[in-house]
Design an enzyme around this catalytic site. Structure first.
Site, PDB file in Angstrom:
ATOM      1  CE  LYS A  38      45.184   5.383 -63.723  1.00  0.00           C
ATOM      2  NZ  LYS A  38      44.490   4.089 -63.702  1.00  0.00           N
ATOM      3  CB  SER A  59      46.882   9.341 -54.948  1.00  0.00           C
ATOM      4  OG  SER A  59      45.789   9.912 -55.564  1.00  0.00           O
TER       5      SER A  59
END
Lengths: 91, 312
Positions: free
Chosen positions: B42, B256
């Site tokens: 991110k 994830s």
């Protein structure tokens, strides 16, 4: 018989059941049997005969949009999962 | 590598082979986005959200930024806002992990909590309400901002092509959809034969937090047309693979990553033998230690116990 996993948000329409067995060789056939047994599910899942946009359906973990939609084949021991579309968990 | 400030340290992450986890005849490589400055993919998105807004005159010097985020985007934005001089408010579900709260607070971000019962959609709803009520704030809105996918189109995918020009398939998780959409489009432009797969985590009930399906949400950033398939991965499979990754390949990643690796292994059978597959690891495991995901013990029992907080 294939099994259908029901998300928590829809279990009020299956008498609390999280997993329901239904006869059929395609997702469409299994869902026909499912909504016959649990009529309240019909308008939750379908709009004008098509799956609603916020519903994701997986056969053996694969999104049916990328197989053949409601015509996607379902094996006798397959698991169909209904999952709500949501914003990602860790974004 | 000499850089003038932290914003220049985003990207150019390692692409690491996984010889022990790859099925025979295939090579899986993992793009370690945890190597970014604040530890996640991110950082790329945060940099693009801010710099695109600056470029288009949507963000004035010193203006407050407000964003719904359950973690990584907020942390990336918070660090960049510090060096670029923007105050930041993050709207997040109240059940997000302690590590994330501490990082955000240390970077000087203000936190506003949405109810845990509303899941991640709740923070989207609350952030939209707060932004609508305050014309002084700028909301980049990662779920709907093309800069999110652009970051991957212009940086993530070109790095993969440079390192592994014969890549046959790319796998990434679905959160906002920015990674698969942006990187996927660029990879297919490079070679239309490259397959793009999304790993969809099967979240716990707290992430869904829905009262009915009409409250569902498909991020505007996600373009399903770029995908060759979307494959769901449950917490147990994701956690098991994440722990194997540490045990067998010496890589400590968030859960994830395990989900994307499960998909990477699964899709190898659909590719010609000898193919290379790239999976994207969005972050390391550090921020999730307090969830107990890495604690010793039976993985099935752990997956069961933490399924409510694992993806929150």
């Amino acid at each position: 018989m294939p099994t259908v996993r029901i998300p928590t948000v829809l279990r009020k329409h299956t008498g609390g059941e999280g997993q329901v067995s239904a006869e059929g060789t395609t997702v469409g056939e299994v869902f026909d049997a499912l909504v016959t047994a649990h009529p309240d599910l019909e308008e939750q899942l379908f709009e004008d005969g098509r799956l609603r946009g916020f519903v994701n359906v997986f056969v053996e973990d694969e999104d049916i949009r990328f197989i053949d939609g409601l015509d996607s084949p379902v094996g006798a021991d397959d698991e169909i999962s209904i999952m709500p579309a949501v914003a990602g968990g860790m974004a | 590598m000499l850089l003038e400030d932290i914003s220049q340290a985003v990207g150019n992450t390692p692409l690491v082979g996984l010889p022990r986890l790859s099925p025979p005849g295939y090579r899986i490589y993992l793009k370690l986005e945890g190597e970014n400055p604040t530890g996640s993919v991110k950082d790329r998105v945060a940099k693009y959200l801010i710099e695109e807004a600056e470029r288009h005159g949507q963000l004035q010097p010193g203006q407050r930024i407000l964003e719904p985020t359950s973690g990584n985007t907020g942390i990336g934005l918070a660090a960049l806002c510090r060096v670029k001089g923007y105050p930041l408010t993050c709207v997040m579900p109240e059940n997000t992990s302690e590590e994330r709260r501490q990082l955000l607070t240390m970077f000087g971000a203000d936190l506003v909590y949405s109810p845990a019962s509303e899941g991640s959609n709740g923070s989207v709803r609350l952030a939209r309400e707060l932004a609508a009520a305050d014309p002084e704030v700028y909301m980049p809105f990662q779920y709907g901002n093309p800069a999110n996918a652009l970051a991957h189109y212009e940086t993530t995918a070109p790095e993969i092509i440079a390192d592994l020009p014969d890549v046959a398939a790319f796998v990434a998780g679905l959160g906002t959809g920015g990674t698969v959409t942006g990187a996927g489009k660029r990879l297919k432009r490079w070679n239309p034969e490259i397959k793009i797969f999304a790993a969809e985590p099967e979240y716990g009930d707290l992430v869904y937090g829905l009262r009915n399906l009409d409250e569902g949400y498909v991020p505007e950033v996600l373009d399903l047309d770029v995908l060759d398939s979307r494959i769901k991965v449950n917490s147990l499979k994701a956690l098991t693979m994440t722990r194997r990754l540490a045990d067998e390949e010496g890589i400590f990643a968030g859960v994830s990553t395990g989900a994307s690796l499960v998909v990477a292994v699964r899709v190898c059978a659909r590719l010609p033998e000898g193919s290379s597959v790239v999976a994207l690891s969005p972050d390391g495991g550090w921020k999730y230690l307090s969830t107990g995901a890495y604690a010793p013990g039976d993985v099935e029992e752990i997956a069961q116990r933490i399924s409510g907080t694992l993806w929150a």
